[in-house]
Design a protein around this motif. Structure first.
Motif, mmCIF file in Angstrom:
data_model
loop_
_atom_site.group_PDB
_atom_site.id
_atom_site.type_symbol
_atom_site.label_atom_id
_atom_site.label_comp_id
_atom_site.label_asym_id
_atom_site.label_seq_id
_atom_site.Cartn_x
_atom_site.Cartn_y
_atom_site.Cartn_z
ATOM 1 N N LYS A 187 0.813 -1.220 0.000
ATOM 2 C CA LYS A 187 0.000 0.000 0.000
ATOM 3 C C LYS A 187 0.849 1.273 0.000
ATOM 4 O O LYS A 187 0.304 2.381 0.062
ATOM 5 N N LYS A 188 2.181 1.109 -0.034
ATOM 6 C CA LYS A 188 3.117 2.245 -0.031
ATOM 7 C C LYS A 188 2.958 3.118 1.209
ATOM 8 O O LYS A 188 3.102 4.343 1.148
ATOM 9 N N GLN A 189 2.697 2.516 2.339
ATOM 10 C CA GLN A 189 2.545 3.245 3.597
ATOM 11 C C GLN A 189 3.871 3.248 4.363
ATOM 12 O O GLN A 189 4.510 2.211 4.509
ATOM 13 N N GLY A 190 4.274 4.412 4.836
ATOM 14 C CA GLY A 190 5.470 4.523 5.664
ATOM 15 C C GLY A 190 6.785 4.490 4.912
ATOM 16 O O GLY A 190 7.846 4.675 5.515
ATOM 17 N N ILE A 191 6.751 4.256 3.595
ATOM 18 C CA ILE A 191 7.986 4.145 2.816
ATOM 19 C C ILE A 191 8.762 5.462 2.833
ATOM 20 O O ILE A 191 9.999 5.473 2.856
ATOM 21 N N ASN A 192 8.031 6.591 2.836
ATOM 22 C CA ASN A 192 8.689 7.898 2.780
ATOM 23 C C ASN A 192 9.449 8.240 4.059
ATOM 24 O O ASN A 192 10.192 9.222 4.105
ATOM 25 N N LYS A 193 9.300 7.461 5.116
ATOM 26 C CA LYS A 193 10.014 7.722 6.365
ATOM 27 C C LYS A 193 11.388 7.056 6.405
ATOM 28 O O LYS A 193 12.194 7.346 7.297
ATOM 29 N N ILE A 194 11.653 6.170 5.453
ATOM 30 C CA ILE A 194 12.878 5.366 5.520
ATOM 31 C C ILE A 194 14.122 6.213 5.270
ATOM 32 O O ILE A 194 15.084 6.184 6.049
ATOM 33 N N PHE A 195 14.144 6.987 4.176
ATOM 34 C CA PHE A 195 15.351 7.744 3.844
ATOM 35 C C PHE A 195 15.701 8.809 4.879
ATOM 36 O O PHE A 195 16.881 8.959 5.242
#
Length: 437
Positions: free
Chosen positions: A334-342
């Protein structure tokens, strides 16, 4: 940019063995089992002063249009499209097969420069039998033995002669890329996560556990920063590893962890933290690696059932050896939380490279020891004279004291935790060494 050579062929013709021979190290897993290589594997190589990029591919089968083999063949097709020259590898022991004939027709239509290479030619009998391959319609046939290095020089001389000149490479502003290993049990979504991060289906994914066998290097640029990710094979309990290929894959995974600076440990949120997750985290922690826990598949459970507080309570309970761990709840699907990784990776990388002055360290050490002193050792107090930083990645410190015998492990843990608190090394494994002055 360096010119590119792709090694193409049906399964189990020796592509990975030839790849390892040309790059002069065992970078790809080579075994008699068909289908070991599934993703494209890249490596720099050179011959007689000419540098080029070499690509190992999975076995290509054109008439197979279901399951994992479809993705493997698609990866090989991408390698053909991107290559400047192609080594079409054939099996001299098997002779010409229907799959070889279909691949030969496909490669001719690609209009790329193709070198027809018969592998496993190790005797006069093999040489006589290889004549049969001329019915595929080539003018020149190269006979080699990738396992023994026979005929390799003639092949490389011919291939490098047709390669275009290398374009000058742009120097990296920030030096070497940050190395990150993605590890975890089989089928937790490691390859799917990397596909999301790079924005394309670069890696073969499947519901079948064990889809990734090799450790795959995936370069990635994000906001002007260079990264090198390692997609690794899923680590299973040793008792369940019966296959030699899987043993090689496990070794490749641990080498990737050794080489990495930060480790992303993926955990199936629906299954919770298992004993195998605990063991994997322990191995990475012992190697001094920073671990980011990624709990995947949170779209399959309710927020109340696994919220932020419950996640960190669970981490503190099961991973007590990691003080103040870092974790993110994600859903790759669902592409959830991916933007917090980098952003988290960047923050931890900054901590890894942090150097603390001796003055700050000694003031901090004095404060820590005044808050809680070590018990007497043989009726004598333990005296700390001074502390200094030895290295970073991971941060290492040496403490000079009046004795190194009898220092309690519990007090060493206390020192580490306090240094983490006061120097803001959250989630970073610290090394502390004691020396007698």
């Amino acid at each position: 940019m360096k010119p590119c050579i792709a090694i193409i062929g049906r399964p189990n013709v020796g592509k990975s063995t030839l790849f390892n021979r040309l790059v002069k190290k065992k970078k790809a897993i080579a075994a008699d089992t068909p289908g070991v290589t599934r993703d494209r594997i890249f490596a720099d190589a050179s011959w007689d002063g000419r540098e080029f990029l070499l690509v190992d591919t999975g076995g290509m089968v054109l008439d197979y249009d279901t399951g994992m083999q479809t993705d493997i063949t698609r990866q090989s097709m991408l390698a053909v499209d991107e290559a400047d020259a192609i080594i079409f590898l054939l099996d001299g022991k098997d002779g010409v097969t229907a799959d070889d004939e279909r691949l030969a027709l496909y490669l001719r239509k690609s209009r790329k420069k193709v070198f027809w290479v018969v592998n496993k030619v190790e005797s006069h009998r093999d040489q006589a039998a290889s004549v049969d391959f001329y019915r595929l319609g080539m003018e020149t046939l190269y006979e080699v033995s990738a396992a023994h290095g026979l005929g390799i020089n003639d092949l490389l001389e011919a291939v490098t002669a047709v390669l275009p000149e290398s374009e000058p490479e742009v120097a990296e502003a920030e030096g070497q890329p940050l190395r990150i290993a993605v590890i975890g049990k089989p089928n937790v979504g490691k390859s799917s996560l990397l596909n999301q991060l790079i924005g394309e289906k670069r890696l073969v994914t499947n519901d079948q556990p064990g889809t990734t066998m090799d450790s795959i290097e995936v370069p990635l640029d994000f906001h002007g920063r260079h990264y090198l990710f390692f997609d690794t094979a899923g680590l299973r309990r040793k008792a369940r590893v019966h296959d030699q290929v899987e043993s090689f894959a496990t070794v490749a995974t641990m080498r990737s962890v050794d080489y990495a600076q930060i480790v992303l440990l993926m955990i199936d949120a629906t299954a919770g933290i298992t004993d195998q997750d605990l063991k994997i985290a322990s191995l990475a922690h012992e190697k001094g690696k920073v671990i980011i826990f990624l709990f995947n598949k949170i779209d399959l459970i309710s927020g109340a059932e696994f919220n932020q507080k419950k996640m960190f309570d669970l981490l503190t309970d099961r991973f007590s050896f990691i003080y103040r761990p870092h974790a993110i709840r994600i859903s790759v699907l669902k592409k959830q939380g991916i933007n917090k990784i980098f952003p988290l990776i960047e923050a931890l990388d900054h901590q890894l490279h942090k150097r603390i002055t001796t003055g700050i360290l000694n003031r901090t050490l004095k404060r820590i020891t005044e808050e809680h002193q070590h018990p007497l050792i043989y009726r004598h107090p333990l005296k700390f004279y001074y502390i200094t930083q030895l290295a970073s990645i991971p941060p290492a410190f040496v403490v000079f004291c009046n004795t190194i015998k009898g220092i309690e492990p519990s007090y060493i843990r206390y020192l580490k935790k306090k240094l983490v608190d006061y120097l803001e090394f959250e989630g970073i494994p610290l090394r502390i060494y004691f020396r007698k002055r």
